[in-house]
Design a protein around this motif. Structure first.
Motif, PDB file in Angstrom:
ATOM      1  N   ARG A   1       0.836  -1.209   0.000  1.00  0.00           N
ATOM      2  CA  ARG A   1       0.000   0.000   0.000  1.00  0.00           C
ATOM      3  C   ARG A   1       0.870   1.259   0.000  1.00  0.00           C
TER       4      ARG A   1
ATOM      5  N   TRP B   1      -2.197  -7.525   9.275  1.00  0.00           N
ATOM      6  CA  TRP B   1      -2.011  -7.730   7.835  1.00  0.00           C
ATOM      7  C   TRP B   1      -3.274  -8.350   7.251  1.00  0.00           C
ATOM      8  N   ASP B   2      -3.644  -7.911   6.080  1.00  0.00           N
ATOM      9  CA  ASP B   2      -4.730  -8.561   5.341  1.00  0.00           C
ATOM     10  C   ASP B   2      -4.077  -9.438   4.279  1.00  0.00           C
TER      11      ASP B   2
ATOM     12  N   GLN C   1       6.858  -4.016   8.790  1.00  0.00           N
ATOM     13  CA  GLN C   1       5.834  -3.106   9.323  1.00  0.00           C
ATOM     14  C   GLN C   1       6.403  -1.758   9.748  1.00  0.00           C
TER      15      GLN C   1
ATOM     16  N   VAL D   1      -1.611  -6.930   2.526  1.00  0.00           N
ATOM     17  CA  VAL D   1      -1.657  -5.487   2.810  1.00  0.00           C
ATOM     18  C   VAL D   1      -1.572  -5.267   4.323  1.00  0.00           C
ATOM     19  N   TYR D   2      -0.628  -4.409   4.709  1.00  0.00           N
ATOM     20  CA  TYR D   2      -0.466  -4.083   6.134  1.00  0.00           C
ATOM     21  C   TYR D   2      -1.415  -2.941   6.483  1.00  0.00           C
ATOM     22  N   ASN D   3      -2.344  -3.214   7.382  1.00  0.00           N
ATOM     23  CA  ASN D   3      -3.337  -2.192   7.736  1.00  0.00           C
ATOM     24  C   ASN D   3      -2.981  -1.384   8.974  1.00  0.00           C
TER      25      ASN D   3
ATOM     26  N   LYS E   1      -6.133   1.500  16.855  1.00  0.00           N
ATOM     27  CA  LYS E   1      -5.927   0.730  15.618  1.00  0.00           C
ATOM     28  C   LYS E   1      -5.222  -0.587  15.910  1.00  0.00           C
TER      29      LYS E   1
END
Ligand code: SF4
Ligand code: SF4
Ligand code: SF4
Length: 419
Positions: A11, A96-97, A305, A109-111, A92
């Motif tokens: 991302r 990870w997704d 991350q 994807v790292y959220n 938050k």
């Protein structure tokens, strides 16, 4: 803050400067499974670059025993803790997704937030300044394993077996990651830190540096170090004369760095990869680093991350707990270990190239050989072929030729040692 694309996170993320990329990127793969913790790399870097007054406690390369060791002490625990606190304060989760994987997001994807996204208003990146006491030795807790929980003395009478040892440690080899989005450069109020456009090496301009130590505070890997005698900060210079091909030994082609070239465990491979304009890695399926990192995904970034897009990649140790490894190398760990334990025919050949030459390898070819072994790995059939792998330098000259099965050379009788 401008937004830049971080492919390791899948991302865009906030970074202090606009997106810009070098033509080539200095990168390496370290195979943790093979490291013997000899510190030859550490001593060699010190003897080459940090042997002067004021550099006594400066180890640009160090090898630490995980989970307890670290240089400076507890560097990763401390930054992970800070990142966790920032997530809790913001409500938050650092998750990870992994359902979304593809070419541009190989690990998902790292959220969660990166260190630039979680920074306090006074900082460009989340960080802390370690006290002097934490820098006093390069490998605290050397060879200290976790305790075995099934016995009062912490000793197992049954030994350990794969897939996961109950009592464990491993060596983590560390130097500056020559990050794509360096936190040290983001932090520097003097703009003394720069990333070279020709090879992506990150350097500190000693003439501009005023020793504010913002880089020491905000590099999450703690790989810039302050020198009291010059009142400037210093860091790994990626042995740039060797990378440029200017070392007297180099024949005018890029050579691997000193810490890479000396490794007796043959765990390190260093090279330059081509970077496309958008920052992605230009396709190069016969480049050994591209093959291991992008095609097989057997080597992973350290703490992706944090968001700096580090360029040193690790083949994770196959005996350590997976949850610990996922925190350290991201969600690609299980696939990476599975591929390392039962390598494809091509990967097995590429793995032979580690430490066969001091020249950087830019391309390989494989000559197919006979089937030599048929067996089962983790319940699946697996074959081994005695292929030959050939490595080529920057001028496309052959510099390495290795077969998968190590040849046996018999000494003729007149050459036998007679002592
Ligand atoms: S590892 Fe630290 S010192 Fe090296 S480029 Fe990245 S942020 Fe800078
Ligand atoms: S690349 Fe060179 S300067 Fe950097 S840690 Fe290795 S030996 Fe030291
Ligand atoms: S020289 Fe190689 S084997 Fe020895 S500690 Fe360094 S990385 Fe590990």
């Amino acid at each position: 803050m401008p937004e830049v694309y971080n492919w390791q996170l899948g991302r865009k993320m906030a970074y202090v400067y606009e997106e810009a990329h070098p033509q080539k990127q200095f990168a390496a793969v370290f195979n943790i499974n093979r490291c013997i913790g000899c510190q030859t790399c550490t001593g060699t870097c010190k003897a080459t670059w940090t042997f002067s007054k004021g550099q006594e406690a400066m180890w640009w390369n160090n090898v630490e025993s995980k989970p307890y060791g670290g240089f400076p002490q507890h560097w990763d625990v401390k930054i992970l803790q800070k990142l966790d606190e920032a997530h809790q304060a913001a409500g938050k989760k650092a998750e990870w997704d992994t359902a979304q994987t593809g070419e541009a997001e190989p690990y998902g994807v790292y959220n969660g937030m990166t260190i630039t996204e979680a920074a306090t208003p006074e900082q460009q990146a989340l960080g802390y300044l370690p006290p002097d006491s934490e820098w006093r030795a390069p490998n605290f807790y050397e060879d200290t394993s976790t305790g075995y929980k099934g016995d009062n003395l912490g000793i197992s009478t049954e030994g350990a077996s794969l897939p996961e040892h109950q009592t464990w440690f491993f060596y983590l080899q560390r130097l500056c990651n020559h990050c794509t989005y360096p936190a040290c450069a983001a932090a520097c109020p003097r703009k003394a830190i720069y990333k070279r456009p020709e090879d992506g090496i990150v350097l500190i301009d000693q003439a501009r540096c005023r020793g504010y130590r913002k880089c020491v505070e905000q590099c999450p890997y703690k790989k810039t170090m302050y020198r009291g005698t010059t009142r400037t900060s210093e860091k790994c210079v990626a042995c740039y004369p060797r990378v440029e091909g200017n070392d007297p030994l180099s024949d005018g082609v890029p050579m691997e760095t000193r810490c890479m070239a000396v490794c007796p465990g043959k765990i390190r491979m260093n090279g330059l990869v081509d970077i496309a304009e958008d920052g992605s890695w230009a396709e190069a399926p016969n480049h050994p680093l591209y093959h291991m990192i992008k095609v097989e995904k057997v080597a992973l970034p350290l703490y992706p991350q944090f968001g700096t897009e580090p360029n040193i990649y690790y083949i994770p140790p196959r005996w350590a707990p997976r949850a610990y490894l996922r925190q350290m190398f991201g969600p690609g760990v299980d696939e990476a270990i599975a591929r390392y334990v039962a390598p494809s025919r091509e990967l097995l050949a590429v793995l032979q190239l580690f430490r066969t030459t001091q020249k950087m390898i830019f391309r390989y070819e494989i000559e197919e050989g006979p089937l030599v072994l048929e067996t089962e790995v983790n319940g699946q059939p697996w074959q081994m072929y005695d292929d030959t792998v050939i490595g080529f330098d920057a001028q496309d000259r052959e510099v390495a030729r290795l077969s998968v099965v190590e040849p046996i050379h018999e000494r003729p009788v007149e050459r036998l040692n007679s002592i």
